[in-house]
Every structure is written in structure tokens, then in C-alpha cells.
Scaffold this motif. Structure first.
Motif, PDB file in Angstrom:
ATOM      1  N   VAL A  42      -2.769 -10.643  -4.401  1.00  0.00           N
ATOM      2  CA  VAL A  42      -1.553  -9.870  -4.112  1.00  0.00           C
ATOM      3  C   VAL A  42      -1.803  -8.884  -2.980  1.00  0.00           C
ATOM      4  O   VAL A  42      -0.985  -8.737  -2.065  1.00  0.00           O
ATOM      5  CB  VAL A  42      -1.075  -9.130  -5.377  1.00  0.00           C
ATOM      6  N   LYS A  43      -2.951  -8.201  -3.018  1.00  0.00           N
ATOM      7  CA  LYS A  43      -3.280  -7.212  -1.977  1.00  0.00           C
ATOM      8  C   LYS A  43      -3.409  -7.875  -0.609  1.00  0.00           C
ATOM      9  O   LYS A  43      -2.928  -7.361   0.402  1.00  0.00           O
ATOM     10  CB  LYS A  43      -4.576  -6.485  -2.332  1.00  0.00           C
TER      11      LYS A  43
ATOM     12  N   ILE B  60      -5.292  -7.323 -17.884  1.00  0.00           N
ATOM     13  CA  ILE B  60      -5.869  -6.022 -18.263  1.00  0.00           C
ATOM     14  C   ILE B  60      -5.821  -5.829 -19.767  1.00  0.00           C
ATOM     15  O   ILE B  60      -6.787  -5.366 -20.391  1.00  0.00           O
ATOM     16  CB  ILE B  60      -5.113  -4.884 -17.546  1.00  0.00           C
TER      17      ILE B  60
ATOM     18  N   ILE C 241      -1.353  -9.784 -14.100  1.00  0.00           N
ATOM     19  CA  ILE C 241      -2.254  -8.639 -13.981  1.00  0.00           C
ATOM     20  C   ILE C 241      -2.211  -7.782 -15.239  1.00  0.00           C
ATOM     21  O   ILE C 241      -3.255  -7.412 -15.791  1.00  0.00           O
ATOM     22  CB  ILE C 241      -1.888  -7.806 -12.740  1.00  0.00           C
TER      23      ILE C 241
ATOM     24  N   VAL D   4      -5.205  -9.638  -8.418  1.00  0.00           N
ATOM     25  CA  VAL D   4      -5.007  -8.380  -7.686  1.00  0.00           C
ATOM     26  C   VAL D   4      -5.405  -8.539  -6.223  1.00  0.00           C
ATOM     27  O   VAL D   4      -4.693  -8.106  -5.314  1.00  0.00           O
ATOM     28  CB  VAL D   4      -5.812  -7.230  -8.329  1.00  0.00           C
ATOM     29  N   ALA D   5      -6.546  -9.194  -5.995  1.00  0.00           N
ATOM     30  CA  ALA D   5      -7.011  -9.418  -4.626  1.00  0.00           C
ATOM     31  C   ALA D   5      -6.037 -10.299  -3.850  1.00  0.00           C
ATOM     32  O   ALA D   5      -5.777 -10.068  -2.665  1.00  0.00           O
ATOM     33  CB  ALA D   5      -8.405 -10.044  -4.647  1.00  0.00           C
TER      34      ALA D   5
ATOM     35  N   THR E 171      -7.995 -11.313 -13.568  1.00  0.00           N
ATOM     36  CA  THR E 171      -7.177 -10.161 -13.166  1.00  0.00           C
ATOM     37  C   THR E 171      -7.547  -9.677 -11.772  1.00  0.00           C
ATOM     38  O   THR E 171      -6.676  -9.441 -10.927  1.00  0.00           O
ATOM     39  CB  THR E 171      -7.347  -9.006 -14.175  1.00  0.00           C
ATOM     40  N   VAL E 172      -8.848  -9.523 -11.528  1.00  0.00           N
ATOM     41  CA  VAL E 172      -9.315  -9.079 -10.212  1.00  0.00           C
ATOM     42  C   VAL E 172      -8.904 -10.067  -9.126  1.00  0.00           C
ATOM     43  O   VAL E 172      -8.496  -9.671  -8.023  1.00  0.00           O
ATOM     44  CB  VAL E 172     -10.842  -8.884 -10.214  1.00  0.00           C
TER      45      VAL E 172
ATOM     46  N   SER F 247       0.858  -1.187   0.000  1.00  0.00           N
ATOM     47  CA  SER F 247       0.000   0.000   0.000  1.00  0.00           C
ATOM     48  C   SER F 247       0.894   1.236   0.000  1.00  0.00           C
ATOM     49  O   SER F 247       2.048   1.185   0.428  1.00  0.00           O
ATOM     50  CB  SER F 247      -0.921   0.012   1.219  1.00  0.00           C
TER      51      SER F 247
ATOM     52  N   ALA G 127       3.079 -12.504 -10.825  1.00  0.00           N
ATOM     53  CA  ALA G 127       1.760 -11.948 -10.544  1.00  0.00           C
ATOM     54  C   ALA G 127       1.539 -10.648 -11.320  1.00  0.00           C
ATOM     55  O   ALA G 127       0.450 -10.412 -11.868  1.00  0.00           O
ATOM     56  CB  ALA G 127       1.599 -11.695  -9.045  1.00  0.00           C
ATOM     57  N   SER G 128       2.574  -9.813 -11.384  1.00  0.00           N
ATOM     58  CA  SER G 128       2.467  -8.548 -12.120  1.00  0.00           C
ATOM     59  C   SER G 128       2.228  -8.798 -13.595  1.00  0.00           C
ATOM     60  O   SER G 128       1.416  -8.104 -14.243  1.00  0.00           O
ATOM     61  CB  SER G 128       3.746  -7.710 -11.920  1.00  0.00           C
TER      62      SER G 128
END
Length: 360
Positions: free
Chosen positions: A343-344, A309, A305, A340-341, A336-337, A49, A301-302
Motif C-alpha cells: 500500500v505504501k 494485526i 492489515i 502495508v509495504a 501484514t507487513v 503520507s 487492503a485495510s
């Protein structure tokens, strides 16, 4: 980012003594200021973050840590004025309130809270006058050092202002430069370089040199601690924000984000090893061979993503020609979502972490 607050001995993660020296004819004068992390036990673990949450570590030694810190400062510098520049809201507010509560229990040290972001919002550097008005009398009593060419000490500084924000870089540097300018005016007036009613702001050459020195000083400290140039340099150089300054601050903020998340763990290990804080033992296994390094999966992971996209965008553009592309778009977007989730949710595991020593 991996060393915040203080350790159990009362030593803070970021602590700097700044001495401003000025010579005029046969006189030499100096003015000392301090900056240091809030001397509580707290952490700010990076988790991908932009602004990781602050956490206060509950520990029975907390008050003794604060006592040790300020006892040491008082022994070395005399009277201490604490200028706490943190916000009064959110995590910063919680940390600031905890600091204020501890300072109420420390005799002989004056604590002042000054919400820099609130009072100086809009880049109004001159609003720091409100802080100076509160401590002007005490600063005059503390004075500064003055010596002649014979080595005779004419004046001594009897105390210091200790400023802090969260990382003791940007807000702190702007504030310290303001106090330094006030002191320099007084020093030069006493030394005979200025009249009692004059200020260095009347001389473009002297004032520009002063501002340049403090901008460079802030940059050097920021490079040492955060790996990027200081933010808010425009406030020191021009007294306001400029468009080029905002662009530079944006680039520096991005650089800090990258270094904090993906390099600071290794840098902290290097510091712990070089300083002797971590001792290598032949009988123990290497800490670098324990467990799986989750950060190695971040590039994968990047890539997923970015690829997701791209695929979603492309398939959506083809929906008008073939309805089946809508299903493909939904699948790509969902994948993708999901990544992202993932990784977050596991952001801390993807960041560079120190492995040699604990946080306390």
C-alpha cells in the motif's frame, strides 16, 4: 491538494482578498490584505503520507508566470509586499528558495522571508512583531482607505501585503490577523475612537470581537479550500496554544488527511466541471470509464492489515500455551507487513485523483 502553485496564466490555486471594514461615527475605513499560493509551477501529489513531498515543475515559462502574477497584482493594488512564511528546511525550503530567486528578478515588489515555524515556535504569536518591524514603514506608506458619510474619499490604500505559506491557511491567517490588528489600531486612532497611545487590546469587548472575527474568517477559508477548520486558531484567539486547541487542531488535521487522500480528487473534478475549465464533448468517452480505480481496493487492503494485526496479537498471546502459535504469529505479521509495504509503495494509486483535467 490537487491545485498548487500557479497555472501558466499566473493565476494561483488559492488566492483571497480580505477587506477589514470598520465604521465609527461618520467615518468608514477599510484595510485590504492578500493571500495567495506561491506563484511557481509546483505540485504536491497525495500518496497516503501525512505530508506529501513538494515537487517543483521545471518549465521554460516559470519566470513569465511569476511576472504575469505580480504584474496583475501591481495593476490592481499598487505596491506589493510579499511575506513568505514558509520553512527554510526540507521541501518547503527548496520551494521558498526558488520563489526568492524569482522574486529577485521582479522589479518593484518587495520580498521578505519569515520562517514562521522557527521564529514563532512554541506558539509564541507575539514574535510576529519581528516581521512587522521589517515592513512597518512600508505599511504606513501604503495606508488604508477612509471615507466620510458624504462619500468623500479622505485616504486611499496605495498597496497591499501579500502573505503566503504552503496552503495559505493557518500560518497565513495568524500573520494576517496580526497585521490587521496593527492597522485597526491606527485606523481607530485616526478616526478618534482611540488615543494615539491606545490599542484595541485595552478593550476586552473590542479585542475579543476582533479575534473572534479572524478565527471565523480563517475557519471559513479553510473549510472552502481544505474541508476542515483552520489550525492554530488559538494563536489568534488567545495568543498561545491551549490543550483544547491542540485537541481541535489534531481532529482538524486528521480530517484534512482523510479528505486530501480520499475525497479531493472528486471535489477537484466537480470544480473543474462547474467552472467550465473542463468542457464535456459528446464525441469523446467519459474519463471516468478509463482504467481501473485502484482506490476501490483500499478497503480490502485495510481490512487485511487490521485483520493481520489482530491475528498477530491474538496468536502471540497464545504462544506460551502452544509453540505452534509462534509460527502463526510470524506468518500473520509477515502478511501484514507485506500488505502495508504494498500500500505504501503504491500510495498514489490508492488516493482519490482528479480525472477531468491535468495539473497545469
Amino acid at each position: 491538494m490537487w491545485r498548487r502553485g500557479a497555472n501558466l496564466e499566473g493565476a494561483t490555486a488559492n488566492f483571497v482578498e480580505t477587506e477589514q471594514l470598520v465604521e465609527y461615527e461618520d467615518l468608514t475605513s477599510s484595510f485590504i490584505q492578500l493571500r495567495g499560493s506561491i506563484p511557481l509551477l509546483w505540485e504536491q501529489i497525495v500518496d497516503l503520507s501525512y505530508k506529501p513531498r513538494l515537487s517543483i515543475i521545471e518549465h521554460e515559462e516559470t519566470h513569465k508566470v511569476v511576472q504575469r502574477h505580480f504584474h496583475d497584482l501591481s495593476q490592481r493594488y499598487g505596491k506589493i509586499i510579499v511575506a513568505d512564511l514558509t520553512d527554510k528546511r526540507g521541501d518547503e525550503g527548496d520551494l521558498s528558495n526558488a520563489f526568492a530567486a524569482e522574486m529577485d528578478r521582479i522589479p518593484g515588489v518587495r520580498y521578505i522571508h519569515f520562517d514562521f515555524h522557527h521564529v514563532c515556535r512554541g506558539g509564541n504569536f507575539d514574535n510576529l512583531q519581528a516581521l512587522y518591524n521589517q515592513i512597518e514603514e512600508a505599511i504606513h506608506k501604503q495606508g488604508y482607505f477612509l471615507m466620510n458619510t458624504k462619500g468623500e474619499i479622505l485616504l486611499e490604500q496605495s498597496g497591499v501585503v501579500r502573505s503566503n505559506c504552503i496552503d495559505c491557511l493557518d500560518r497565513t491567517n495568524v500573520t494576517q490577523s496580526f497585521l490587521a490588528r496593527k492597522s485597526l489600531d491606527s485606523q481607530l486612532q485616526l478616526m478618534g475612537a482611540l488615543l494615539s497611545s491606545e490599542s484595541i487590546s485595552l478593550s476586552d469587548n473590542i479585542h475579543d470581537t476582533f479575534k473572534k472575527l479572524w478565527v471565523e474568517h480563517g475557519d471559513e477559508l479553510s473549510l472552502e479550500y481544505a474541508g476542515s477548520y483552520a489550525l492554530k486558531g488559538d494563536l489568534v484567539r488567545y495568543g498561545r496554544q491551549t490543550l483544547p486547541g491542540l485537541i481541535k487542531d489534531g481532529m482538524s488535521a486528521l480530517s484534512r488527511y482523510y479528505l486530501n487522500n480520499f475525497h479531493d480528487g472528486v471535489r477537484q473534478d466537480a470544480l473543474d466541471l462547474i467552472s467550465g475549465y473542463y468542457t464535456v464533448s459528446q464525441g469523446s468517452s467519459s474519463p471516468f470509464h478509463n482504467g481501473v480505480d485502484s482506490s476501490s481496493y483500499l478497503p480490502v487492503a485495510s481490512a487485511i492489515i487490521v485483520g493481520g494485526i489482530t491475528a498477530t496479537t491474538f496468536t502471540l498471546s497464545q504462544v506460551g500455551r502452544n509453540a505452534q502459535h509462534l509460527i502463526s504469529s510470524i506468518i500473520c505479521a509477515g502478511l501484514t507487513v507485506g500488505v502495508v509495504a504494498l500500500v505504501k509503495a503504491n500510495g498514489k494509486q490508492f488516493c482519490s485523483r482528479p480525472r477531468l483535467c491535468g495539473l497545469i
